[in-house]
Design a protein around this motif. Structure first.
Motif, mmCIF file in Angstrom:
data_model
loop_
_atom_site.group_PDB
_atom_site.id
_atom_site.type_symbol
_atom_site.label_atom_id
_atom_site.label_comp_id
_atom_site.label_asym_id
_atom_site.label_seq_id
_atom_site.Cartn_x
_atom_site.Cartn_y
_atom_site.Cartn_z
ATOM 1 N N THR A 175 -18.977 0.532 -0.692
ATOM 2 C CA THR A 175 -19.746 -0.408 -1.521
ATOM 3 C C THR A 175 -19.418 -1.852 -1.164
ATOM 4 O OG1 THR A 175 -18.052 -0.230 -3.250
ATOM 5 C CG2 THR A 175 -19.965 1.219 -3.410
ATOM 6 N N ASP A 176 -18.134 -2.166 -1.005
ATOM 7 C CA ASP A 176 -17.675 -3.485 -0.539
ATOM 8 C C ASP A 176 -18.268 -4.626 -1.374
ATOM 9 O OD1 ASP A 176 -16.193 -5.185 1.010
ATOM 10 O OD2 ASP A 176 -17.600 -5.208 2.694
ATOM 11 N N ARG A 177 -18.062 -4.573 -2.671
ATOM 12 C CA ARG A 177 -18.648 -5.583 -3.560
ATOM 13 C C ARG A 177 -17.609 -6.419 -4.297
ATOM 14 N NH1 ARG A 177 -23.095 -1.541 -6.411
ATOM 15 N NH2 ARG A 177 -24.385 -1.193 -4.551
ATOM 16 N N LEU A 178 -16.342 -6.162 -4.078
ATOM 17 C CA LEU A 178 -15.322 -6.902 -4.809
ATOM 18 C C LEU A 178 -15.187 -8.316 -4.270
ATOM 19 C CD1 LEU A 178 -12.399 -4.357 -5.313
ATOM 20 C CD2 LEU A 178 -13.951 -5.259 -7.032
ATOM 21 N N GLY A 179 -15.120 -9.276 -5.165
ATOM 22 C CA GLY A 179 -14.864 -10.647 -4.766
ATOM 23 C C GLY A 179 -15.870 -11.175 -3.771
ATOM 24 N N VAL A 180 -15.356 -11.742 -2.687
ATOM 25 C CA VAL A 180 -16.231 -12.329 -1.670
ATOM 26 C C VAL A 180 -16.925 -11.262 -0.837
ATOM 27 C CG1 VAL A 180 -14.902 -14.453 -1.525
ATOM 28 C CG2 VAL A 180 -14.291 -12.534 -0.048
ATOM 29 N N GLY A 181 -16.461 -9.997 -0.931
ATOM 30 C CA GLY A 181 -17.069 -8.941 -0.117
ATOM 31 C C GLY A 181 -16.782 -9.148 1.363
ATOM 32 N N GLY A 182 -17.479 -8.388 2.176
ATOM 33 C CA GLY A 182 -17.337 -8.550 3.620
ATOM 34 C C GLY A 182 -16.069 -7.970 4.212
ATOM 35 N N VAL A 183 -15.298 -7.209 3.423
ATOM 36 C CA VAL A 183 -14.066 -6.623 3.956
ATOM 37 C C VAL A 183 -14.379 -5.635 5.070
ATOM 38 C CG1 VAL A 183 -12.055 -5.211 3.391
ATOM 39 C CG2 VAL A 183 -12.835 -6.977 1.798
ATOM 40 N N SER A 184 -15.386 -4.796 4.859
ATOM 41 C CA SER A 184 -15.737 -3.801 5.883
ATOM 42 C C SER A 184 -16.467 -4.416 7.069
ATOM 43 C CB SER A 184 -16.599 -2.696 5.267
ATOM 44 O OG SER A 184 -17.795 -3.245 4.734
ATOM 45 N N GLN A 221 10.585 -2.450 -4.612
ATOM 46 C CA GLN A 221 10.022 -2.769 -5.927
ATOM 47 C C GLN A 221 9.347 -4.137 -5.926
ATOM 48 O OE1 GLN A 221 13.530 -2.341 -8.326
ATOM 49 N NE2 GLN A 221 13.408 -0.094 -8.390
ATOM 50 N N LEU A 222 9.858 -5.084 -5.167
ATOM 51 C CA LEU A 222 9.230 -6.404 -5.080
ATOM 52 C C LEU A 222 7.930 -6.358 -4.277
ATOM 53 C CD1 LEU A 222 12.374 -8.625 -4.411
ATOM 54 C CD2 LEU A 222 10.928 -8.681 -6.447
ATOM 55 N N LEU A 223 7.849 -5.435 -3.337
ATOM 56 C CA LEU A 223 6.666 -5.376 -2.478
ATOM 57 C C LEU A 223 5.439 -4.841 -3.202
ATOM 58 C CD1 LEU A 223 8.214 -4.137 0.892
ATOM 59 C CD2 LEU A 223 7.376 -6.425 0.343
ATOM 60 N N LEU A 224 5.637 -4.049 -4.239
ATOM 61 C CA LEU A 224 4.484 -3.493 -4.954
ATOM 62 C C LEU A 224 3.659 -4.578 -5.648
ATOM 63 C CD1 LEU A 224 6.070 -0.222 -6.372
ATOM 64 C CD2 LEU A 224 4.388 -0.410 -4.539
ATOM 65 N N PRO A 225 4.245 -5.462 -6.459
ATOM 66 C CA PRO A 225 3.428 -6.546 -7.014
ATOM 67 C C PRO A 225 2.920 -7.510 -5.955
ATOM 68 C CG PRO A 225 5.742 -6.846 -7.590
ATOM 69 C CD PRO A 225 5.609 -5.470 -7.014
ATOM 70 N N ALA A 226 3.682 -7.679 -4.867
ATOM 71 C CA ALA A 226 3.201 -8.539 -3.783
ATOM 72 C C ALA A 226 1.919 -7.973 -3.169
ATOM 73 C CB ALA A 226 4.283 -8.691 -2.709
ATOM 74 N N ALA A 227 1.851 -6.647 -3.029
ATOM 75 C CA ALA A 227 0.642 -6.020 -2.502
ATOM 76 C C ALA A 227 -0.533 -6.218 -3.450
ATOM 77 C CB ALA A 227 0.889 -4.534 -2.257
ATOM 78 N N ALA A 228 -0.285 -6.048 -4.749
ATOM 79 C CA ALA A 228 -1.355 -6.228 -5.728
ATOM 80 C C ALA A 228 -1.870 -7.665 -5.723
ATOM 81 C CB ALA A 228 -0.853 -5.847 -7.118
ATOM 82 N N LEU A 229 -0.972 -8.633 -5.621
ATOM 83 C CA LEU A 229 -1.392 -10.032 -5.580
ATOM 84 C C LEU A 229 -2.128 -10.357 -4.283
ATOM 85 C CD1 LEU A 229 1.750 -11.773 -7.126
ATOM 86 C CD2 LEU A 229 -0.554 -11.702 -8.097
ATOM 87 N N SER A 230 -1.770 -9.691 -3.200
ATOM 88 C CA SER A 230 -2.481 -9.900 -1.931
ATOM 89 C C SER A 230 -3.939 -9.493 -2.058
ATOM 90 C CB SER A 230 -1.811 -9.104 -0.805
ATOM 91 O OG SER A 230 -0.515 -9.596 -0.540
ATOM 92 N N ALA A 231 -4.177 -8.342 -2.705
ATOM 93 C CA ALA A 231 -5.556 -7.893 -2.902
ATOM 94 C C ALA A 231 -6.285 -8.776 -3.908
ATOM 95 C CB ALA A 231 -5.565 -6.439 -3.369
ATOM 96 N N LEU A 232 -5.553 -9.327 -4.871
ATOM 97 C CA LEU A 232 -6.178 -10.240 -5.816
ATOM 98 C C LEU A 232 -6.629 -11.519 -5.109
ATOM 99 C CD1 LEU A 232 -6.876 -10.832 -8.793
ATOM 100 C CD2 LEU A 232 -4.571 -11.817 -9.031
ATOM 101 N N ALA A 233 -5.789 -11.980 -4.164
ATOM 102 C CA ALA A 233 -6.147 -13.178 -3.409
ATOM 103 C C ALA A 233 -7.314 -12.921 -2.469
ATOM 104 C CB ALA A 233 -4.935 -13.673 -2.627
ATOM 105 N N PHE A 234 -7.291 -11.772 -1.795
ATOM 106 C CA PHE A 234 -8.388 -11.390 -0.915
ATOM 107 C C PHE A 234 -8.632 -9.895 -1.074
ATOM 108 C CE2 PHE A 234 -10.099 -9.634 3.003
ATOM 109 C CZ PHE A 234 -11.197 -10.455 3.208
ATOM 110 N N PRO A 235 -9.818 -9.502 -1.481
ATOM 111 C CA PRO A 235 -11.047 -10.310 -1.528
ATOM 112 C C PRO A 235 -11.403 -10.874 -2.903
ATOM 113 C CG PRO A 235 -11.603 -8.008 -1.692
ATOM 114 C CD PRO A 235 -10.104 -8.047 -1.589
ATOM 115 N N CYS A 236 -10.640 -10.517 -3.944
ATOM 116 C CA CYS A 236 -11.108 -10.785 -5.307
ATOM 117 C C CYS A 236 -11.270 -12.278 -5.602
ATOM 118 C CB CYS A 236 -10.150 -10.143 -6.309
ATOM 119 S SG CYS A 236 -10.066 -8.337 -6.181
#
Length: 432
Positions: A53-62, A362-377
């Protein structure tokens, strides 16, 4: 006594062997494996849905697969690597990996690329399960990979970093029993994206590490020779590396953006070399500082290896994660898919009950979530340099920096400053 009166021979009574006692933990293990498999299937189905679907945030990930990877694939099928292309910045092994969709000629390029990525993801999960089932192992590594990768949403399936991570994970898990094979996998990975070579940095001194290094040198040299003979412009990628600047998602980019926010003047962003980069005053100085910090990271890793005295089965795993973390946080570029590498290496560490890197994972898990929040969301906010976008990037990069510092401290304390008694106890435990 007549023959008819002879008493019958004594009958032999067979006593059945006692049935083996049921393993009380077998049912629990099967249940855990079933739960892990169900979690993998559910999360991967969601990731594939987001990819299509590729509709999150700015899209264009795929679009990376549809457009960029497909263009490179078409170029490679003509017998030449991309040349004069500023977006092609990868060692020649990446070209071989981009040709793997040829395995599925009955699928479109996008479908075949995704199928290869999903298979590699499953292989990583399976390898982590097997490693965790060994004596002294832990299933936490497999759970980290299964549950942590979806935090990056569909980004892992739209990049080829899962495939590279599979080579690095395989190299680390093979080093202990088959160091030659571990070196071969590390060498192949290094010819795709360089960093898998760091999986060998924590190998114990002696023949094991020498065999691994020879395997890495041999496999990378052999693959490079094959690609050089089969394709033109094999080394053209090197021309594109020197001109790269300061990417907006890097640690230096966050410092630059914070400085501009403090002065009320947002930094100017341009699209270059396949990434959004800052341009303007002091950018070149920050870029040079990033390179200098990478050099210092190399010096620290060498110093650590010279001083290290305690070598357990978890040290090569912990050292690999520490090294890649250091190179990530000091890099001029930190893309969201870099978290795929870090999650994979952290998962390998957690397969050992003796790892020192549990807080780092344990620190890397929230870092991964924030990475996805930054791009593409929220990528539009990040590019525009708004307070929201800058806050997300600052939080993500602060977590990565903290993870790198914690990783260094714990690796040092577990290998250099451990007491003599602790070292003796660990050696006895390893022999058992």
């Amino acid at each position: 006594m007549t023959p008819s009166q002879t008493p019958p021979p004594t009958a032999r009574v067979r006593i059945p062997a006692p049935a083996p006692a049921p393993d009380p933990g077998a049912f629990g293990r099967r249940t855990r494996y079933a739960a892990l498999a169900a979690s993998w299937l559910a999360t991967r189905a969601l990731m594939l849905h987001l990819l299509v679907t590729d509709r999150l945030g700015v899209g264009g990930v795929s679009g990376e697969v549809y457009v960029l990877y497909r263009r490179w694939y078409d170029q490679l099928t003509t017998g030449a690597f991309p040349f004069g292309d500023p977006t092609w910045q990868y060692p020649p092994g990446a070209g071989a990996l981009l040709l793997t969709p040829l395995i599925f000629p009955f699928l479109t390029f996008f479908q075949a690329f995704t199928a290869v990525t999903v298979v590699c993801d499953a292989l990583i999960a399976r390898a982590l399960v097997r490693a965790g089932a060994r004596p002294g192992g832990s299933a936490a590594g497999a759970w980290l990979w299964v549950g942590g990768l979806p935090l990056l949403l569909h980004i892992p399936y739209a990049r080829y970093d899962v495939q590279v991570t599979a080579l690095a994970v395989g190299a680390l898990l093979a080093l202990r029993r088959r160091p030659g094979l571990g070196g071969v996998l590390a060498g192949l990975g290094a010819l795709v994206k360089v960093w898998p070579l760091l999986t060998l940095i924590g190998g114990p001194r002696g023949r094991t590490t020498r065999r691994a290094l020879l395997g890495a040198l041999g496999s990378s040299a052999a693959l490079l020779a094959v690609l050089a003979l089969a394709f033109d412009h094999t080394l053209d990628f090197a021309r594109q590396q020197g001109g790269r600047g300061l990417q907006i998602e890097s640690l230096g980019g966050t410092v630059y953006q914070l400085a501009h926010l403090a002065t009320g003047r947002p930094g100017r962003v341009v699209y270059r070399y396949g990434a959004m980069e800052f341009v303007g005053p002091y950018v070149s100085a920050l870029t040079a500082l990033s390179l200098a910090l990478t050099g210092l990271a190399v010096c620290w890793l060498v110093f650590w290896r010279v001083r290290a005295r305690r070598w357990t089965v978890s040290v090569p795993l912990d050292a690999a994660l520490c090294a890649v973390l250091l190179f990530t946080v000091t890099s001029r570029v930190i893309s969201p898919q870099y978290l795929v590498w870090l999650l994979g290496l952290a998962a390998v560490c957690l397969t050992s009950g003796r790892t020192s890197q549990r807080p780092v994972a344990q620190l890397l898990l929230p870092a991964a979530a924030l990475s996805a929040l930054a791009f593409p969301c929220l990528y539009g906010e990040v590019v525009a340099g708004t307070a929201l976008g800058t806050t997300v990037m600052t939080a993500r990069n602060a977590l990565l920096l903290a993870a790198a510092l914690v990783s260094c401290r714990r690796l040092w304390s577990s290998t250099v400053t451990a007491s003599t008694t602790t070292v003796k106890d660990a050696t006895i435990s390893e022999r058992r």
